[in-house]
Design an enzyme around this catalytic site. Structure first.
Site, PDB file in Angstrom:
ATOM      1  N   CYS A 187       0.852  -1.179   0.000  1.00 55.44           N
ATOM      2  CA  CYS A 187       0.000   0.000   0.000  1.00 55.44           C
ATOM      3  C   CYS A 187       0.889   1.231   0.000  1.00 55.44           C
ATOM      4  CB  CYS A 187      -0.936   0.006   1.198  1.00 55.44           C
ATOM      5  SG  CYS A 187      -0.122  -0.299   2.757  1.00 55.44           S
ATOM      6  N   GLU A 219      -7.638   8.831   4.374  1.00 55.29           N
ATOM      7  CA  GLU A 219      -7.357   8.441   2.996  1.00 55.29           C
ATOM      8  C   GLU A 219      -8.593   8.062   2.199  1.00 55.29           C
ATOM      9  OE1 GLU A 219      -2.778   7.003   3.454  1.00 55.29           O
ATOM     10  OE2 GLU A 219      -4.283   5.418   3.422  1.00 55.29           O
TER      11      GLU A 219
END
Length: 177
Positions: A65, A112
């Site tokens: 990620c 996010e």
């Protein structure tokens, strides 16, 4: 050169750029992605984050990620980071996206707009020790059970993905023909 993240609104429209650490200090919504690599046994490749990471060190999480760079597509970013962290490349497919906010003990906050992608491989990674401490294959059901028993050993975003989107991930455990 200082890494910058892409700031977005809740519809994923780009608002500008900000240094990564500043965005995490101010809890500003920015683009991110999470890659899940699955094998032909339906297992997910997990990584354990390196010990020196500025947040969530040594916690288990999805295959890789990170954050998209300005002008980079989600798929391009996922492939780049998969190569940088895990040492291999696979074709990726976007599954879904979601917004989350997770504060950490060190004063930083992840806020996010996370784009979740999946790829398929049976190969062992060649991990970058600057990014990754360890890796393993696990069945999604075993991951879900382990998160329930040992939540402190997993990253915040990974637990959210498994809690909210477990059924969606299970449907994508095999490559599309």
């Amino acid at each position: 050169m200082e890494e910058k993240v892409v700031l977005v609104d809740e519809q994923n429209r780009q608002l500008g750029l900000m240094p990564k650490m500043e965005a995490h200090e101010k809890a500003v919504l920015h683009r991110a992605f999470s890659v899940f690599v699955m094998n032909d046994k339906g297992e997910t490749m997990l990584q354990q984050r390196a010990a020196h990471k500025y947040h969530s060190p040594l916690l288990w999480t999805n295959t890789c990620c990170s954050h998209q760079r300005d002008g980079e597509t989600n798929i391009e970013a996922g492939k780049r980071r998969l190569q940088e962290e895990m040492g291999f490349e696979v074709a990726l497919k976007e599954l879904f996206s979601f917004i989350y906010k997770a504060p950490f003990d060190n004063g930083l906050t992840e806020h996010e707009f996370d784009h979740v992608m999946v790829g398929y491989s049976n190969d062992a990674p060649k991990i970058n020790p600057d990014e990754v401490a360890d890796w393993k294959w696990m069945k999604p059901e075993a991951i879900k059970n382990d998160i329930a028993q040992n939540p402190e050993t997993y990253t915040a975003w990974f637990k959210i993905i498994f809690e909210r989107f477990y059924d969606h991930l299970i449907q994508n455990t095999k490559p599309c023909e």
